[in-house]
Scaffold this active site. Structure first.
Site, PDB file in Angstrom:
ATOM      1  N   HIS A 378      -6.985  29.937   9.073  1.00 14.72           N
ATOM      2  CA  HIS A 378      -5.936  29.912   8.061  1.00 14.72           C
ATOM      3  C   HIS A 378      -5.064  31.163   8.005  1.00 14.72           C
ATOM      4  O   HIS A 378      -4.009  31.146   7.374  1.00 14.72           O
ATOM      5  CB  HIS A 378      -6.570  29.695   6.679  1.00 14.72           C
ATOM      6  CG  HIS A 378      -5.784  28.783   5.793  1.00 14.72           C
ATOM      7  ND1 HIS A 378      -4.398  28.776   5.742  1.00 14.72           N
ATOM      8  CD2 HIS A 378      -6.175  27.840   4.905  1.00 14.72           C
ATOM      9  CE1 HIS A 378      -3.992  27.874   4.865  1.00 14.72           C
ATOM     10  NE2 HIS A 378      -5.045  27.290   4.355  1.00 14.72           N
ATOM     11  N   TYR A 492      -6.643  26.640  -9.416  1.00 12.75           N
ATOM     12  CA  TYR A 492      -5.653  27.003  -8.397  1.00 12.75           C
ATOM     13  C   TYR A 492      -5.127  25.748  -7.726  1.00 12.75           C
ATOM     14  O   TYR A 492      -5.885  24.860  -7.353  1.00 12.75           O
ATOM     15  CB  TYR A 492      -6.309  27.902  -7.348  1.00 12.75           C
ATOM     16  CG  TYR A 492      -5.474  28.191  -6.122  1.00 12.75           C
ATOM     17  CD1 TYR A 492      -4.675  29.324  -6.058  1.00 12.75           C
ATOM     18  CD2 TYR A 492      -5.490  27.340  -5.022  1.00 12.75           C
ATOM     19  CE1 TYR A 492      -3.905  29.601  -4.930  1.00 12.75           C
ATOM     20  CE2 TYR A 492      -4.720  27.603  -3.888  1.00 12.75           C
ATOM     21  CZ  TYR A 492      -3.934  28.736  -3.849  1.00 12.75           C
ATOM     22  OH  TYR A 492      -3.183  29.007  -2.736  1.00 12.75           O
TER      23      TYR A 492
END
Length: 662
Positions: A378, A492
């Site tokens: 990522h 989130y």
């Protein structure tokens, strides 16, 4: 990030490419059909045409950031705690925040080639020492191949390899269609738009797109999709790219194989040559590796860095370089999914780690019964780039397959093309591997993966009530947690800021006063009327849409506060009280972390919790179906229990919407 070739990013260490000692079949005569084979797209607008004129990520006003931060804290804090935090924020806004804001703006003015979040965001990823699988690397699984005979492991993997190479070559030749968000596709996704913007110089191209209500997106991450690897170093990793590489890395049973997929002129080899090489690897009867080196990429980053240093010391530098520079890693797995979604999620998210190289930008994983997924690192990029590749490659491989059920491998002697990489191991290296296997097994066993799929609920119902489907999903996550624990927690949701040069993501805060009011009303003994609850759902949607727009336009507060804190840390002085407030730490401890990748080609997705006492919630919503994958670490969190509460949330929310609209 600058586009660099044959460099160590974040270190710029030159690397000499060592070509594999293989020969190639005689290159065939080029025909128009063969030339078309080389590129997935031939865009009229060059891939990076809009890049120089993209707007820069704005630094929000300090006062607005403070207001948005307090709004996110309000539903989570008691009146007394909120009053204390509010006083701290007001003092920050009038005092230290002013100086830090000036420092951040000054830094931003000196770095106009990028955005204020890009460099520190890369640094944040690369300094984290936790293992990549589960903690960072997500999974995305393709829908099954529908055409009979095309879904075997060999045929599907080869077709996807070919389409991947066509996608890669389109990027490198600047022929891939630029990524553009069309607000009104009927008016902007047209030949007129392409002609007008192509004729404009790159320095003005974005401004030419704006009148069409079309918004080009940042494409700086696309160059890191291929021949890219995260390399472990003590304290901080580095990102490596080698655009001159011509070879693939294929893993099977923990062994590594390489073969060139591009000829000396950079052309993709003939499909039957690629098929022959892939079949050769699949037919290899070598037993599983006794010491699977790939497991080391699942270790703590410092542990892996030390192990890698040792491997290099005992003569494995060339082998590691070949893996690092490979176009991507394709993993042939011997297992079968057999439509077992639980096993599918476990296998593609982590597996046993023995046939993986988690450091690659992405690995394509294939099973014996034709399931294919991606597990991607990522730090180099976000969902926008990987999903574009995912969709385009899937469509091309399915609609324009180059290998068919009756296709025969060429007679190009694959044994001369495929090279098996051999690691030199001593007792210390073997010990690293044995410890890695044990650590990873314990780590994976600590994770729970739960999921649910619901029919008849989806986008269509949301559209009838004129509410955002994403807001409904996020509301359900809040309702479920409130039902399970009787409280709300920091949540989130990832929102892309790719509308700006080198934009990454902004945090969207789905837990609001509106969602809190609905949760308390729905889960109370004195539940309001259906019409009142429906009105509350619409209010939640309105608030969520507003937050989404703000985040996408760089007007969230999280990245701004991250930048201000960085300025304070660089000054070497005591951190402002805002960043030492327990409420600040709690807000950034994401108990519920959510993300979605929506596309018809997606069968499933998932990722691990970002904190040990949290949930990782991956979700997808289709027209008449939705799904959620929930990961957790028991006993800190009860994943199956949360799924039960989530089902309760979906049933209630969608029934309220259906009743209100009937």
């Amino acid at each position: 990030m600058k586009i660099l070739s044959c460099k160590m990013l974040n270190g710029h260490r030159n690397f000499k490419y060592v070509k594999p000692a293989v020969t190639f079949c005689q290159r065939r005569n080029r025909t128009s059909e063969d030339l078309e084979y080389q590129y997935l797209q031939r865009s009229k607008i060059p891939t990076y045409h809009f890049q120089p004129s993209l707007p820069r990520l704005p630094i929000p006003e300090l006062g607005k950031t403070c207001e948005r931060y307090l709004a996110a804290q309000r539903p989570l804090l008691s009146a007394q705690d909120f009053s204390r935090t509010e006083a701290i924020v007001n003092a920050f806004r009038k005092g230290e925040g002013q100086s830090l804001q000036k420092q951040l703006k000054d830094w931003d003015k000196k770095n106009k080639h990028t955005c204020y979040i890009s460099e520190p965001w890369f640094d944040k990823y690369l300094r984290d020492r936790v293992p990549l699988p589960i903690n960072y690397n997500p999974l995305v699984v393709f829908a099954l191949e529908k055409k009979p005979g095309y879904g075997t492991q060999l045929i599907r993997a080869t077709n996807m390899l070919i389409s991947s190479l066509r996608f890669m070559k389109s990027i490198r030749a600047c022929l891939l269609e630029p990524e553009v968000f069309h607000l009104n596709p009927k008016k902007s996704d047209t030949e007129l738009f392409r002609t007008v913007t192509r004729l404009l110089p790159s320095s003005l191209a974005w401004y030419g797109a704006f009148p069409f209500k079309a918004f080009p997106l940042d494409m700086s991450q696309y160059g890191s999709l291929f021949s890219s690897t995260r390399i472990p170093k003590i304290g901080k990793d580095i990102l490596y790219r080698n655009e001159t590489a011509k070879h693939m890395v294929v893993m099977r049973r923990g062994h590594f194989y390489i073969f060139d997929v591009l000829d000396k002129n950079g052309n993709i080899l003939h499909p039957t040559d690629l098929l022959a090489c892939m079949k050769y690897i699949l037919d290899d009867t070598t037993p599983p590796a006794e010491y699977p080196i790939g497991i080391l990429t699942a270790e703590n980053r410092d542990t892996w860095a030390k192990a890698r240093e040792h491997l290099e010391t005992i003569g494995n530098s060339d082998v590691l370089n070949m893996i690092d520079s490979g176009i991507f890693t394709l993993c042939f797995d011997d297992c079968e999914i057999a439509d077992n979604l639980q096993f599918l999620l476990e296998h593609f998210l982590h597996s046993d780690g023995r046939n993986r190289w988690f450091d690659k930008s992405f690995s394509m994983l294939t099973t014996k019964d034709g399931y294919v997924g991606l597990n991607f690192e990522h730090s180099w990029g976000d969902g926008v780039a990987i999903l574009r590749y995912f969709k385009d490659m899937y469509k091309d491989s399915s609609e324009k397959p180059r290998i068919h059920p009756d296709t025969k491998p060429s007679d190009c002697r694959p044994e001369t093309l495929v090279r098996k990489l051999e690691f030199k191991l001593d007792e210390k290296a073997k010990h690293f591997v044995k410890e890695g296997i044990k650590h990873y097994e314990d780590f994976c066993n600590s994770l729970n993966i739960s999921y649910m799929e619901v029919e008849n609920y989806g986008r269509k119902i949301c559209k009838k009530l004129e509410v955002s489907p994403d807001s409904v999903m996020q509301l359900a996550f809040q309702v479920a947690f409130h039902k399970q624990e009787g409280r709300l927690v920091s949540t989130y949701e990832s929102c892309s800021t790719a509308a700006f040069k080198h934009g990454r993501t902004e945090t969207l805060r789905p837990c609001t006063l509106a969602t809190k009011a609905f949760c308390e009303a729905l889960n109370s003994n004195n539940r309001p009327s259906t019409s009142e609850l429906a009105a509350m759902i619409k209010k939640c949607s309105e608030v969520h849409v507003k937050l989404t727009k703000e985040a996408a336009m760089g007007q969230g507060f999280d990245r701004h506060l991250f930048g201000l804190r960085l300025m304070a840390e660089r000054a070497g002085e005591k951190l402002p009280a805002l960043f030492q407030d327990p409420a600040f730490a709690a807000l950034n401890h994401y108990i519920i972390s959510t993300s979605t990748l929506v596309a018809p080609a997606v069968r499933a997705g998932g990722f691990g919790p970002v904190v040990k006492d949290g949930f990782g919630v991956a979700y997808t919503v289709w027209d008449e179906r939705l799904g959620s994958v929930v990961t957790s670490y028991p006993p800190a969190r009860d994943g199956p229990g949360y799924i039960d509460c989530l089902r309760y949330a979906y049933d209630n929310i969608f029934q309220i919407m259906e009743t209100a609209k009937s």
